[in-house]
Design a protein around this motif. Structure first.
Motif, PDB file in Angstrom:
ATOM      1  N   ARG A  29      30.865  28.439  50.834  1.00 49.34           N
ATOM      2  CA  ARG A  29      31.613  29.238  49.861  1.00 49.34           C
ATOM      3  C   ARG A  29      30.814  30.486  49.498  1.00 49.34           C
ATOM      4  O   ARG A  29      29.595  30.456  49.449  1.00 49.34           O
ATOM      5  CB  ARG A  29      31.899  28.407  48.607  1.00 49.34           C
ATOM      6  CG  ARG A  29      32.804  27.199  48.848  1.00 49.34           C
ATOM      7  CD  ARG A  29      32.919  26.370  47.572  1.00 49.34           C
ATOM      8  NE  ARG A  29      31.623  25.836  47.168  1.00 49.34           N
ATOM      9  CZ  ARG A  29      31.327  25.421  45.937  1.00 49.34           C
ATOM     10  NH1 ARG A  29      32.245  25.503  44.971  1.00 49.34           N
ATOM     11  NH2 ARG A  29      30.129  24.935  45.663  1.00 49.34           N
ATOM     12  N   PRO A  30      31.480  31.596  49.228  1.00 49.32           N
ATOM     13  CA  PRO A  30      30.752  32.842  48.963  1.00 49.32           C
ATOM     14  C   PRO A  30      30.154  32.890  47.561  1.00 49.32           C
ATOM     15  O   PRO A  30      30.611  32.211  46.633  1.00 49.32           O
ATOM     16  CB  PRO A  30      31.828  33.917  49.128  1.00 49.32           C
ATOM     17  CG  PRO A  30      33.103  33.220  48.776  1.00 49.32           C
ATOM     18  CD  PRO A  30      32.942  31.805  49.262  1.00 49.32           C
ATOM     19  N   VAL A  53      28.978  38.713  48.465  1.00 50.95           N
ATOM     20  CA  VAL A  53      29.629  39.963  48.106  1.00 50.95           C
ATOM     21  C   VAL A  53      28.728  40.622  47.068  1.00 50.95           C
ATOM     22  O   VAL A  53      28.442  40.030  46.019  1.00 50.95           O
ATOM     23  CB  VAL A  53      31.038  39.735  47.533  1.00 50.95           C
ATOM     24  CG1 VAL A  53      31.621  41.046  47.014  1.00 50.95           C
ATOM     25  CG2 VAL A  53      31.948  39.120  48.585  1.00 50.95           C
ATOM     26  N   ARG A  87      38.437  42.121  41.945  1.00 50.22           N
ATOM     27  CA  ARG A  87      38.185  40.807  42.534  1.00 50.22           C
ATOM     28  C   ARG A  87      39.270  40.402  43.521  1.00 50.22           C
ATOM     29  O   ARG A  87      39.043  39.622  44.450  1.00 50.22           O
ATOM     30  CB  ARG A  87      38.129  39.781  41.399  1.00 50.22           C
ATOM     31  CG  ARG A  87      37.022  38.828  41.510  1.00 50.22           C
ATOM     32  CD  ARG A  87      36.873  37.875  40.354  1.00 50.22           C
ATOM     33  NE  ARG A  87      37.915  37.774  39.386  1.00 50.22           N
ATOM     34  CZ  ARG A  87      38.885  36.847  39.406  1.00 50.22           C
ATOM     35  NH1 ARG A  87      38.942  35.982  40.383  1.00 50.22           N
ATOM     36  NH2 ARG A  87      39.784  36.810  38.447  1.00 50.22           N
ATOM     37  N   ASP A  88      40.502  40.932  43.300  1.00 45.99           N
ATOM     38  CA  ASP A  88      41.642  40.644  44.172  1.00 45.99           C
ATOM     39  C   ASP A  88      41.848  39.153  44.380  1.00 45.99           C
ATOM     40  O   ASP A  88      42.117  38.681  45.494  1.00 45.99           O
ATOM     41  CB  ASP A  88      41.470  41.340  45.527  1.00 45.99           C
ATOM     42  CG  ASP A  88      41.493  42.858  45.401  1.00 45.99           C
ATOM     43  OD1 ASP A  88      42.175  43.364  44.476  1.00 45.99           O
ATOM     44  OD2 ASP A  88      40.830  43.532  46.207  1.00 45.99           O
ATOM     45  N   ARG A  90      39.795  36.705  44.329  1.00 52.07           N
ATOM     46  CA  ARG A  90      38.710  35.905  44.902  1.00 52.07           C
ATOM     47  C   ARG A  90      37.965  35.143  43.817  1.00 52.07           C
ATOM     48  O   ARG A  90      37.770  35.631  42.717  1.00 52.07           O
ATOM     49  CB  ARG A  90      37.737  36.814  45.660  1.00 52.07           C
ATOM     50  CG  ARG A  90      38.302  37.444  46.918  1.00 52.07           C
ATOM     51  CD  ARG A  90      37.358  38.493  47.489  1.00 52.07           C
ATOM     52  NE  ARG A  90      37.253  39.659  46.613  1.00 52.07           N
ATOM     53  CZ  ARG A  90      36.456  40.703  46.871  1.00 52.07           C
ATOM     54  NH1 ARG A  90      35.680  40.706  47.946  1.00 52.07           N
ATOM     55  NH2 ARG A  90      36.433  41.737  46.045  1.00 52.07           N
ATOM     56  N   ARG A  91      37.512  33.939  44.156  1.00 52.74           N
ATOM     57  CA  ARG A  91      36.669  33.139  43.269  1.00 52.74           C
ATOM     58  C   ARG A  91      35.421  32.731  44.044  1.00 52.74           C
ATOM     59  O   ARG A  91      35.439  32.581  45.265  1.00 52.74           O
ATOM     60  CB  ARG A  91      37.420  31.894  42.774  1.00 52.74           C
ATOM     61  CG  ARG A  91      38.722  32.190  42.043  1.00 52.74           C
ATOM     62  CD  ARG A  91      38.474  32.752  40.661  1.00 52.74           C
ATOM     63  NE  ARG A  91      38.028  31.765  39.713  1.00 52.74           N
ATOM     64  CZ  ARG A  91      38.838  31.030  38.934  1.00 52.74           C
ATOM     65  NH1 ARG A  91      40.150  31.193  39.020  1.00 52.74           N
ATOM     66  NH2 ARG A  91      38.357  30.161  38.076  1.00 52.74           N
ATOM     67  N   PHE A  92      34.338  32.503  43.305  1.00 51.59           N
ATOM     68  CA  PHE A  92      33.042  32.315  43.938  1.00 51.59           C
ATOM     69  C   PHE A  92      32.358  31.048  43.439  1.00 51.59           C
ATOM     70  O   PHE A  92      32.548  30.623  42.298  1.00 51.59           O
ATOM     71  CB  PHE A  92      32.158  33.530  43.663  1.00 51.59           C
ATOM     72  CG  PHE A  92      32.724  34.806  44.231  1.00 51.59           C
ATOM     73  CD1 PHE A  92      32.376  35.229  45.495  1.00 51.59           C
ATOM     74  CD2 PHE A  92      33.634  35.570  43.501  1.00 51.59           C
ATOM     75  CE1 PHE A  92      32.909  36.397  46.025  1.00 51.59           C
ATOM     76  CE2 PHE A  92      34.173  36.736  44.016  1.00 51.59           C
ATOM     77  CZ  PHE A  92      33.809  37.145  45.297  1.00 51.59           C
ATOM     78  N   ALA A 116      35.292  35.069  37.524  1.00 48.72           N
ATOM     79  CA  ALA A 116      35.004  35.214  38.955  1.00 48.72           C
ATOM     80  C   ALA A 116      34.567  33.913  39.605  1.00 48.72           C
ATOM     81  O   ALA A 116      34.508  33.825  40.835  1.00 48.72           O
ATOM     82  CB  ALA A 116      33.917  36.269  39.151  1.00 48.72           C
ATOM     83  N   ASP A 118      34.574  29.763  40.526  1.00 47.59           N
ATOM     84  CA  ASP A 118      35.366  28.548  40.662  1.00 47.59           C
ATOM     85  C   ASP A 118      35.101  27.625  39.473  1.00 47.59           C
ATOM     86  O   ASP A 118      34.036  27.717  38.843  1.00 47.59           O
ATOM     87  CB  ASP A 118      34.957  27.795  41.940  1.00 47.59           C
ATOM     88  CG  ASP A 118      35.408  28.477  43.205  1.00 47.59           C
ATOM     89  OD1 ASP A 118      36.495  29.090  43.196  1.00 47.59           O
ATOM     90  OD2 ASP A 118      34.672  28.406  44.205  1.00 47.59           O
TER      91      ASP A 118
END
Length: 278
Positions: A29-30, A53, A87-88, A90-92, A116, A118
Motif C-alpha cells: 500500500r502507498p 507519493v 488527493r483525488d 486516494r487513501r494511504f 488521507a 486508511d
C-alpha cells in the motif's frame, strides 16, 4: 539553496525509519510524504521498497527530489502545498512529515492527515535536532552569533542539556503529542528518541549553517563575515564539531472504525504514550 540544503542537511537514523515501517506495515500500500524537500527521508523509505507519493511545495526542492528519486519507479513527486494538494480519492497506509509539520496550517493539519489515511493508517512525525558536545566550543560559537545578531540557537543546545524525552529541544515549535491526543480520532500513540554520534568538518558545518534561514536572510557580505568568524572558531577547536544527533519520532494511528461521534471522542481516555531512548 535547494542544492546546498541537499548537500548539507542531516538525515534520519536508520532505526527510526525501520520503526516507522514496523509500526505502519504498509506492505504494497502507498505512503504519502508531506513536505518531502530534497528527499532526506524519501530516499531511505524508497530504498526499503515503500511506494511513495511525495508532496513538495517548492519547485526547486521538487526538482532535486525528482533527481534523487529517479531510480525508484515507485516514487511519485507531486508539486504543491499539502493544504491545496488534490488527493483525488486516494487513501494511504502511512502519512509522514520529516521536519515539516510545523510549516502546515495548525487549524487543518490533523484533519487533512486523517482524511488521507486508511482506517487504522499510521501517522509518523519526526525531527532531527542536534546538540554540540563540547561546552567551550558551544560558548565560543554563541559568542560569534551574539556579536553578529544571530538568534535562535542555530547550533542547538549543549548536547548534555537535552533530556531523554522525544521533543525535548529548543527553538522549534511544540512537540505534537498533545495535539494528536486532543484530537481524539488518533490512537496508539508512541514516542521514541534515537541518538547518533555526528561529526562535521569545518567546511561541511559552514554549508549546514548557510542552509539555515537565519543565515539566508542576512546580506551576503554579512553572512560571509559570520561564517568566516565561525570557521576560525572551528579551526581553533580542531577543524570541526562533534555533535549528538537525535531523531525524535511520534507515531499515531487513525481509528479503525469510522463515524465516531464528537461526544464519544471527547469522552475517550487519552492513550498512554511510551517513551524510549535508543
Amino acid at each position: 539553496m535547494a542544492e546546498l540544503y541537499d548537500a548539507s542537511r542531516p538525515g534520519y537514523a536508520d532505526a527510526l525509519l525501520a520503526r516507522v515501517l514496523e509500526y505502519a506495515e504498509p506492505g504494497e500500500r502507498p505512503a504519502v510524504e508531506v513536505g518531502a524537500g530534497t528527499g532526506k527521508a524519501t530516499v531511505p523509505f524508497a530504498e526499503a521498497g515503500t511506494t511513495l507519493v511525495c508532496v513538495e511545495p517548492d519547485p526547486r526542492m521538487a526538482e532535486v527530489l525528482r533527481r534523487n528519486t529517479a531510480r525508484f519507479p515507485r516514487v511519485r513527486v507531486e508539486a504543491g502545498g499539502f493544504e491545496e494538494w488534490r488527493r483525488d480519492g486516494r487513501r494511504f497506509a502511512l502519512l509522514y512529515a520529516a521536519t515539516s509539520r510545523h510549516w502546515l496550517d495548525p487549524a487543518r493539519r490533523v484533519d487533512l492527515a486523517r482524511e488521507a489515511l486508511d482506517p487504522g493508517g499510521a501517522l509518523a512525525l519526526f525531527w532531527n535536532p542536534q546538540g554540540v558536545r563540547e561546552p567551550h566550543l558551544h560558548a565560543a560559537l554563541a559568542e560569534v552569533d551574539a556579536r553578529h545578531g544571530i538568534t535562535g540557537a542555530p547550533h542547538g543546545e549543549l548536547a548534555s542539556s537535552y533530556g531523554r524525552a522525544p521533543g525535548d529541544w529548543a527553538g522549534t515549535p511544540g512537540w505534537p503529542a498533545a495535539e494528536c491526543r486532543a484530537d481524539g480520532r488518533l490512537t496508539d500513540l508512541y514516542e521514541v528518541r534515537f541518538r547518533e554520534d555526528r561529526y562535521y568538518d569545518t567546511d561541511r558545518y559552514l554549508g549546514y549553517l548557510a542552509s539555515l534561514s537565519r543565515y539566508r536572510v542576512l546580506a551576503p557580505d554579512h553572512r560571509e563575515r559570520v561564517l568566516a568568524d565561525t570557521a576560525r572558531v572551528l579551526d581553533a577547536h580542531g577543524g570541526g564539531i562533534a555533535m549528538d544527533h537525535f531523531s525524535d519520532l511520534l507515531l499515531a494511528r487513525t481509528l479503525r472504525t469510522a463515524g465516531t461521534s464528537r461526544t464519544a471522542r471527547a469522552s475517550r481516555t487519552a492513550p498512554p504514550v511510551r517513551d524510549a531512548v535508543s
